[in-house]
Structure formats: structure tokens, C-alpha cells
Scaffold this motif. Structure first.
Motif, PDB file in Angstrom:
ATOM      1  N   ILE A   1       0.835  -1.203   0.000  1.00  0.00           N
ATOM      2  CA  ILE A   1       0.000   0.000   0.000  1.00  0.00           C
ATOM      3  C   ILE A   1       0.870   1.254   0.000  1.00  0.00           C
ATOM      4  O   ILE A   1       0.572   2.232  -0.686  1.00  0.00           O
ATOM      5  N   SER A   2       1.993   1.182   0.718  1.00  0.00           N
ATOM      6  CA  SER A   2       2.893   2.329   0.720  1.00  0.00           C
ATOM      7  C   SER A   2       3.487   2.555  -0.673  1.00  0.00           C
ATOM      8  O   SER A   2       3.615   3.686  -1.135  1.00  0.00           O
TER       9      SER A   2
ATOM     10  N   ARG B   1       0.892   4.216  -2.854  1.00  0.00           N
ATOM     11  CA  ARG B   1       0.148   5.322  -2.253  1.00  0.00           C
ATOM     12  C   ARG B   1      -0.031   6.518  -3.184  1.00  0.00           C
ATOM     13  O   ARG B   1      -1.003   7.244  -3.072  1.00  0.00           O
TER      14      ARG B   1
ATOM     15  N   ASN C   1      -7.622   8.898  -4.408  1.00  0.00           N
ATOM     16  CA  ASN C   1      -8.105   9.008  -3.038  1.00  0.00           C
ATOM     17  C   ASN C   1      -9.498   8.421  -2.838  1.00  0.00           C
ATOM     18  O   ASN C   1      -9.797   7.815  -1.819  1.00  0.00           O
TER      19      ASN C   1
ATOM     20  N   ARG D   1      -9.656   4.550  -2.424  1.00  0.00           N
ATOM     21  CA  ARG D   1      -8.529   3.966  -1.701  1.00  0.00           C
ATOM     22  C   ARG D   1      -8.955   2.815  -0.797  1.00  0.00           C
ATOM     23  O   ARG D   1      -8.262   1.804  -0.740  1.00  0.00           O
TER      24      ARG D   1
ATOM     25  N   PHE E   1      -7.349  -0.798  -0.881  1.00  0.00           N
ATOM     26  CA  PHE E   1      -6.649  -1.376   0.278  1.00  0.00           C
ATOM     27  C   PHE E   1      -7.197  -2.765   0.578  1.00  0.00           C
ATOM     28  O   PHE E   1      -6.440  -3.695   0.865  1.00  0.00           O
TER      29      PHE E   1
ATOM     30  N   GLU F   1      -4.579   2.869   6.456  1.00  0.00           N
ATOM     31  CA  GLU F   1      -5.157   4.212   6.327  1.00  0.00           C
ATOM     32  C   GLU F   1      -4.330   5.236   7.117  1.00  0.00           C
ATOM     33  O   GLU F   1      -4.042   6.327   6.624  1.00  0.00           O
TER      34      GLU F   1
ATOM     35  N   ALA G   1      -0.502   4.685   3.985  1.00  0.00           N
ATOM     36  CA  ALA G   1      -0.952   5.536   2.882  1.00  0.00           C
ATOM     37  C   ALA G   1      -0.240   6.885   2.877  1.00  0.00           C
ATOM     38  O   ALA G   1      -0.380   7.645   1.925  1.00  0.00           O
TER      39      ALA G   1
END
Lengths: 200, 194
Positions: free
Chosen positions: A58-59, A62, A67, A70, A74, A118, A122
Motif C-alpha cells: 500500500i505504501s 500510495r 483518493n 482507496r 486497500f 489508512e 498511505a
């Protein structure tokens, strides 16, 4: 420097921001998979694996994920790693698979994992996100093992399957459903108390 | 057939209560149980979503098996459930504002309710047919409602008790639930006459 950083992060995951004791998230697996210390370790390792991998991916993504979508994105990432872990446990540790049962696929709805995605992954680069996943997972595991060990010791008189108490299977209540709620309640109350007396 | 369905109803609503013996849906159980009225609303919302979700996941599972990708079960189910909850929310807002007023605020909370996904997965594991799945999920949700309403009743009374500082909030709630679970364990020795 590096060691200090890791120590500090570990302290954050296990003590100051412990997902179970301080943030009180992810109650269901905590109650269901702590009948003994061994199951607790199994569940903890599964969560560390999923949390670390999902935080890393996820990082990395990102800046790519819009947005608005998301959360579904995820969830797809998390569900993928949960499926991988599920299949691995089924193949290599069938007794653990039997014991944890439905709570392995249910890691996908564990609030801790989506919560870290979250709140941390992110917004941060890959390496810190991986470290965050590991320390939060270790904090979760530590809490699970503490409760699992207490319940196994009181309920069966064993620890990790080794008989260490002079009594055996006398206080079975602790291994059953009511024991899970009562143990977790008392441990949380104890931690509240410690926190209060430390704050004074 | 009838007695088989009745056995599913009693077993999953009372004997294997979803919260008190299966530990599914504990977060909303602790979170939305301060008053009987909100507990009742949460119970109704969970019933609605759970029955709908298990009806749809039944067909999703058929599709997955047919396509030979059974391992995608977790991924497919959670996406279907999340989409379903969103859709129910939008449709309810348009079609029945009164119902939306009553249940709307609980709907977003249900996506993260592990009981909905858990029951869908368990119904597959138990090899239930379509009717059985519907009955099973309805009875489980009824069990959830029973537990949360009783618990909210106890919590309403608890406001007047003097609880030690360290026990306030989640700890006393968990211990109360433990004692309720103990009471429900009394049903475990009960044998159905059919």
C-alpha cells in the motif's frame, strides 16, 4: 542509531500504541484464538505477515491509488495477502489451520490492518511502513500470547502444551468462551489501573 | 426438512450464539450497546444485511466454483459485501427514507462487522443449500439481536452502579459479556427432541 530507532518503534507497537490494549481494536480474533498460547502465536504470526506485506504494497502504491477508491483498493491488497497466508497455513500447518478455522480469512476484516493502512502506510514511504507493520503486528502478537498463556495456564494447567502447574483441567471455564471475555476484561482493567497509577 | 431447519434456527440463535460462543461481531456489540433502542436498531440492520449478503454470496460461491477459482472466495466475498452495504445505503435513502432514518447510521459500521463475512464463509463451509443459508443467517442475526438487546438492558442499569475506575468502559463490558456467555452455556447440555 538504527538500533535505537528499532527499539523506539518496538516500544511504540508493544506498549504505547498496542493495538489491543491501548486502541482496543480487533476484539474478535483476540477472543477466539487465545484458547491456548500456541494458537495465539499462530494467529499473531499470520497477522504480522499480512500486516507487513499489505503495509509495504500500500505504501508503494500510495501515489497511484486515487483518493476516492482507496478503501476498496486497500481491501483488495489485504485480501490478497490473507488468501496467500490462508493457503500457506492450510498446506504447511494443517493442525493450526483446523484450530484457527474461519479466523484466518477473517483477518481481512480485522480493523487493525485497514487501520494501519489508512493511518500510516498511505502517508509514509516503504521502509517506515514495513517497520510499522512489523511492530504493530508484534504488539498484537504480544497481547494475544499474554491472554492465550493466561487462559491456557488457568484452564488446562499447561503452557505451550507443557504441563507446568500442579493442577490439570480443573478450571476449564477459562478455556471456554466465558473465560475469553473475562480474561480480556480483567487484563484491560489491570492495564488501566497501571496506567492510572503511573500517571499520578 | 422442517425439523432440520428448526434445528438450524435454535442452534444458531441460542446454542451457538454468534457473539457469546463464536466471537463474531464483538466490535459493534461493544460499540453500539449503550441504550436498548440503538441496540435494537443495530440488530435490525445486521439482520437485513446478513440475510441479503448470504443470499448473494451463495451465488458468488457457485460462480467461483464453476470458474475453478475457489481460492478467490475471501477476496470476492468481502468486495461483494462492501459493495452491497453501499448499495443498500443508497437505495434505502431513495426508496424508504423512514427506514433509512432508523437504520442508516448503522450501515457503514456493518462493513467492518466480521459476523457478516464470517457467516457467509461458515455457510459455505457447512455445505448449506440456498434455503438453509438464508435460514441460518437469519437465525444467527436473531441471536445477535437477542444478545445485544439483553446486553444493552444490563448496561442501562449499570449506569447507576458504582464501578471501580479501572474497570469502567470496555473492561466491565467484557466481564458482563463473559457472565452472559456463562448463562448461555447452560443451553449446551440441552438436547433437541427432534
Amino acid at each position: 542509531m538504527q538500533l535505537d530507532y528499532i527499539k523506539k518503534e518496538l516500544y511504540r507497537g508493544v506498549v504505547t500504541e498496542n493495538p489491543i490494549f491501548r486502541i482496543v481494536l480487533g476484539m474478535c480474533p483476540t477472543l477466539a484464538t487465545t484458547t491456548n498460547a500456541t494458537n495465539a502465536v499462530g494467529m499473531g504470526i499470520s497477522v504480522i505477515a499480512v500486516l507487513t506485506c499489505s503495509n509495504a504494497v500500500i505504501s508503494l502504491l500510495r501515489n497511484v491509488i486515487p483518493n476516492k477508491v482507496r478503501i476498496p483498493a486497500f481491501i483488495v491488497v489485504i485480501a490478497t495477502f490473507v488468501t496467500v497466508v490462508d493457503l500457506l497455513i492450510a498446506a504447511f500447518a494443517p493442525p493450526l489451520y483446523e484450530a484457527l478455522g474461519i479466523f484466518i480469512p477473517l483477518i481481512v476484516v480485522n480493523c487493525i490492518i485497514l487501520g494501519r493502512a489508512e493511518a500510516f502506510a498511505a502517508k509514509n514511504p516503504v521502509l517506515p511502513s514495513i517497520v510499522d507493520g512489523v511492530v504493530m503486528g508484534v504488539g498484537f502478537t504480544a497481547a494475544l500470547v499474554l491472554i492465550g498463556a493466561l487462559r491456557e495456564f488457568l484452564g488446562a494447567g499447561t503452557l505451550f502444551g507443557h504441563a507446568i502447574a500442579p493442577f490439570r483441567n480443573e478450571f476449564i471455564l477459562m478455556s471456554l468462551a466465558p473465560g475469553a471475555f473475562i480474561t480480556l476484561g480483567l487484563v484491560l482493567a489491570g492495564i488501566n489501573h497501571l496506567q492510572r497509577s503511573a500517571g499520578k | 426438512m422442517m425439523s432440520h431447519l428448526l434445528a438450524i434456527v435454535i442452534t444458531s440463535a441460542i446454542f451457538n450464539n454468534v457473539i457469546l460462543s463464536q466471537f463474531l461481531g464483538v466490535c459493534p456489540f461493544l460499540g453500539v450497546s449503550k441504550a436498548i433502542s440503538t441496540a435494537w436498531g443495530m440488530g435490525m440492520a445486521v439482520t437485513f444485511v446478513m440475510v441479503l449478503a448470504s443470499a448473494i454470496t451463495f451465488f458468488v460461491q457457485l460462480l467461483l466454483v464453476k470458474a475453478g477459482v475457489g481460492y478467490l472466495q475471501t477476496l470476492a466475498f468481502i468486495l461483494v459485501i462492501a459493495a452491497l452495504v453501499q448499495m443498500v445505503e443508497i437505495m434505502m435513502k431513495k426508496l424508504s427514507p423512514a427506514l433509512y432514518q432508523a437504520l442508516g447510521i448503522y450501515l457503514p459500521l456493518i462493513t467492518t462487522n466480521c459476523a457478516v463475512l464470517g457467516i457467509a464463509l461458515l455457510a459455505v463451509k457447512k455445505n448449506y443449500g440456498f434455503v438453509e443459508s438464508i435460514v441460518y443467517s437469519f437465525a444467527t442475526a436473531a441471536g445477535f439481536t437477542i444478545a445485544i438487546v439483553i446486553f444493552a438492558g444490563i448496561r442501562e442499569q449499570m449506569r447507576f452502579s458504582k464501578i471501580p475506575e479501572a474497570m469502567q468502559g470496555v473492561p466491565i463490558a467484557l466481564i458482563t459479556t463473559g457472565i452472559m456467555a456463562l448463562a448461555f452455556m447452560g443451553f449446551a447440555g440441552f438436547k433437541l427432541p427432534f
